[in-house]
Scaffold this motif. Structure first.
Motif, mmCIF file in Angstrom:
data_model
loop_
_atom_site.group_PDB
_atom_site.id
_atom_site.type_symbol
_atom_site.label_atom_id
_atom_site.label_comp_id
_atom_site.label_asym_id
_atom_site.label_seq_id
_atom_site.Cartn_x
_atom_site.Cartn_y
_atom_site.Cartn_z
ATOM 1 N N TYR A 68 0.824 -1.210 0.000
ATOM 2 C CA TYR A 68 0.000 0.000 0.000
ATOM 3 C C TYR A 68 0.859 1.261 0.000
ATOM 4 C CZ TYR A 68 -3.784 -3.219 1.044
ATOM 5 O OH TYR A 68 -4.690 -4.233 0.983
ATOM 6 N N PHE A 69 1.958 1.230 0.755
ATOM 7 C CA PHE A 69 2.854 2.377 0.745
ATOM 8 C C PHE A 69 3.519 2.547 -0.623
ATOM 9 C CE2 PHE A 69 3.032 1.635 5.464
ATOM 10 C CZ PHE A 69 2.352 2.788 5.797
ATOM 11 N N MET A 70 3.864 1.443 -1.256
ATOM 12 C CA MET A 70 4.508 1.515 -2.581
ATOM 13 C C MET A 70 3.553 2.076 -3.639
ATOM 14 S SD MET A 70 7.594 0.751 -2.272
ATOM 15 C CE MET A 70 8.111 0.533 -3.942
ATOM 16 N N LEU A 71 2.261 1.820 -3.493
ATOM 17 C CA LEU A 71 1.299 2.427 -4.424
ATOM 18 C C LEU A 71 1.342 3.946 -4.323
ATOM 19 C CD1 LEU A 71 -1.780 0.070 -3.992
ATOM 20 C CD2 LEU A 71 -0.461 0.413 -6.066
ATOM 21 N N GLY A 72 1.423 4.459 -3.104
ATOM 22 C CA GLY A 72 1.517 5.901 -2.919
ATOM 23 C C GLY A 72 2.833 6.470 -3.416
ATOM 24 N N ILE A 73 3.909 5.749 -3.193
ATOM 25 C CA ILE A 73 5.220 6.225 -3.637
ATOM 26 C C ILE A 73 5.317 6.226 -5.157
ATOM 27 C CG2 ILE A 73 7.682 5.641 -3.645
ATOM 28 C CD1 ILE A 73 7.326 4.802 -0.712
ATOM 29 N N SER A 74 4.743 5.227 -5.822
ATOM 30 C CA SER A 74 4.770 5.223 -7.285
ATOM 31 C C SER A 74 3.971 6.402 -7.847
ATOM 32 C CB SER A 74 4.229 3.905 -7.835
ATOM 33 O OG SER A 74 2.836 3.811 -7.632
ATOM 34 N N LEU A 75 2.927 6.756 -7.177
ATOM 35 C CA LEU A 75 2.143 7.925 -7.595
ATOM 36 C C LEU A 75 2.957 9.206 -7.423
ATOM 37 C CD1 LEU A 75 -0.635 8.683 -8.631
ATOM 38 C CD2 LEU A 75 -1.395 8.871 -6.280
ATOM 39 N N ILE A 76 3.737 9.290 -6.372
ATOM 40 C CA ILE A 76 4.604 10.454 -6.166
ATOM 41 C C ILE A 76 5.638 10.550 -7.286
ATOM 42 C CG2 ILE A 76 6.382 11.417 -4.650
ATOM 43 C CD1 ILE A 76 4.769 10.356 -2.290
ATOM 44 N N GLY A 77 6.117 9.407 -7.788
ATOM 45 C CA GLY A 77 7.067 9.418 -8.900
ATOM 46 C C GLY A 77 6.496 10.083 -10.144
ATOM 47 N N PHE A 78 5.246 9.784 -10.460
ATOM 48 C CA PHE A 78 4.613 10.425 -11.610
ATOM 49 C C PHE A 78 4.400 11.921 -11.374
ATOM 50 C CE2 PHE A 78 3.227 6.138 -12.944
ATOM 51 C CZ PHE A 78 3.676 6.201 -14.250
ATOM 52 N N VAL A 79 4.126 12.294 -10.137
ATOM 53 C CA VAL A 79 3.931 13.707 -9.820
ATOM 54 C C VAL A 79 5.243 14.468 -9.992
ATOM 55 C CG1 VAL A 79 3.390 15.301 -7.936
ATOM 56 C CG2 VAL A 79 1.965 13.314 -8.336
ATOM 57 N N VAL A 80 6.362 13.848 -9.648
ATOM 58 C CA VAL A 80 7.663 14.491 -9.836
ATOM 59 C C VAL A 80 7.902 14.760 -11.324
ATOM 60 C CG1 VAL A 80 10.156 14.098 -9.655
ATOM 61 C CG2 VAL A 80 8.677 13.612 -7.716
ATOM 62 N N ILE A 81 7.530 13.819 -12.181
ATOM 63 C CA ILE A 81 7.652 14.026 -13.624
ATOM 64 C C ILE A 81 6.778 15.193 -14.055
ATOM 65 C CG2 ILE A 81 7.175 13.004 -15.886
ATOM 66 C CD1 ILE A 81 7.966 10.297 -14.651
ATOM 67 N N GLU A 82 5.587 15.283 -13.521
ATOM 68 C CA GLU A 82 4.685 16.397 -13.836
ATOM 69 C C GLU A 82 5.287 17.737 -13.396
ATOM 70 O OE1 GLU A 82 0.780 17.817 -15.101
ATOM 71 O OE2 GLU A 82 1.613 15.813 -15.231
ATOM 72 N N ILE A 83 5.903 17.760 -12.232
ATOM 73 C CA ILE A 83 6.535 18.989 -11.748
ATOM 74 C C ILE A 83 7.693 19.388 -12.645
ATOM 75 C CG2 ILE A 83 7.895 19.952 -9.835
ATOM 76 C CD1 ILE A 83 6.053 18.323 -7.965
ATOM 77 N N PHE A 84 8.498 18.421 -13.087
ATOM 78 C CA PHE A 84 9.586 18.727 -14.015
ATOM 79 C C PHE A 84 9.054 19.297 -15.322
ATOM 80 C CE2 PHE A 84 12.567 15.539 -11.863
ATOM 81 C CZ PHE A 84 13.250 16.538 -11.202
ATOM 82 N N LEU A 85 7.965 18.750 -15.814
ATOM 83 C CA LEU A 85 7.370 19.280 -17.046
ATOM 84 C C LEU A 85 6.918 20.728 -16.864
ATOM 85 C CD1 LEU A 85 5.242 16.341 -18.442
ATOM 86 C CD2 LEU A 85 7.149 17.477 -19.548
ATOM 87 N N ILE A 86 6.291 21.020 -15.743
ATOM 88 C CA ILE A 86 5.848 22.389 -15.478
ATOM 89 C C ILE A 86 7.047 23.324 -15.420
ATOM 90 C CG2 ILE A 86 4.782 23.894 -13.742
ATOM 91 C CD1 ILE A 86 2.932 21.515 -13.064
ATOM 92 N N ARG A 87 8.107 22.893 -14.747
ATOM 93 C CA ARG A 87 9.309 23.738 -14.664
ATOM 94 C C ARG A 87 9.947 23.935 -16.029
ATOM 95 N NH1 ARG A 87 12.204 24.793 -9.752
ATOM 96 N NH2 ARG A 87 13.842 25.093 -11.273
ATOM 97 N N LEU A 102 1.940 18.081 -20.975
ATOM 98 C CA LEU A 102 1.661 18.323 -19.563
ATOM 99 C C LEU A 102 0.274 17.786 -19.206
ATOM 100 C CD1 LEU A 102 2.436 19.938 -16.886
ATOM 101 C CD2 LEU A 102 1.096 21.765 -17.886
ATOM 102 N N TYR A 103 -0.700 18.052 -20.054
ATOM 103 C CA TYR A 103 -2.058 17.562 -19.810
ATOM 104 C C TYR A 103 -2.138 16.044 -19.956
ATOM 105 C CZ TYR A 103 -3.291 22.454 -20.029
ATOM 106 O OH TYR A 103 -3.360 23.791 -19.785
ATOM 107 N N PHE A 104 -1.378 15.481 -20.880
ATOM 108 C CA PHE A 104 -1.364 14.027 -21.056
ATOM 109 C C PHE A 104 -0.818 13.335 -19.811
ATOM 110 C CE2 PHE A 104 0.969 10.185 -22.366
ATOM 111 C CZ PHE A 104 -0.108 9.433 -22.810
ATOM 112 N N VAL A 105 0.313 13.827 -19.301
ATOM 113 C CA VAL A 105 0.898 13.229 -18.093
ATOM 114 C C VAL A 105 -0.033 13.450 -16.900
ATOM 115 C CG1 VAL A 105 2.857 13.345 -16.496
ATOM 116 C CG2 VAL A 105 3.255 13.417 -18.939
#
Length: 124
Positions: A68-87, A102-105
């Protein structure tokens, strides 16, 4: 002095009606910028809900806590990619015409958040 000022005023070109306004980014209208902020806000809300539920589910159940914790951490990984795209888009390292990615990710992050919530509360 007056003659020079008058010459400068007369030589100045008339304002062009096609020039971009000064109050917003020339590549985005205020409405487009608001929609982008709303979309990023929805992604953030979905991610926070999913991470909160994964922490809750991992703490409450004794079985598969790490899963269950790994599901949350994998989601954080995708959010980091989204933040890099915004930057990258803000720093103009990525052209503004490619902001569709950006919208696709973001849509992929929302789908993963939904699937994570389904897996978190699967009773089997």
């Amino acid at each position: 002095m007056e003659k020079e000022t008058k010459r400068l005023i007369e030589s100045r070109p008339a304002p062009d009606s096609t020039s971009a306004p000064l109050f917003h980014d020339s590549s985005q209208s205020p409405t487009a910028k608001r929609l982008q902020y709303a979309f990023v806000g929805i992604v953030v809300i979905m991610v926070l809900i999913s991470i909160g539920l994964s922490i809750y589910r991992g703490a409450v159940t004794g079985v598969n806590n790490g899963l269950y914790f790994m599901l949350g951490i994998s989601l954080i990984g995708f959010v980091v990619i989204e933040i890099f795209l915004i930057r990258f888009i803000r720093n103009e390292d990525l052209p503004k015409e490619k902001s569709w990615f950006l919208y696709f990710v973001g849509a992929c992050v929302i789908l993963e958040a939904i699937f994570t919530n389904v897996l978190l509360f699967d009773e089997n």
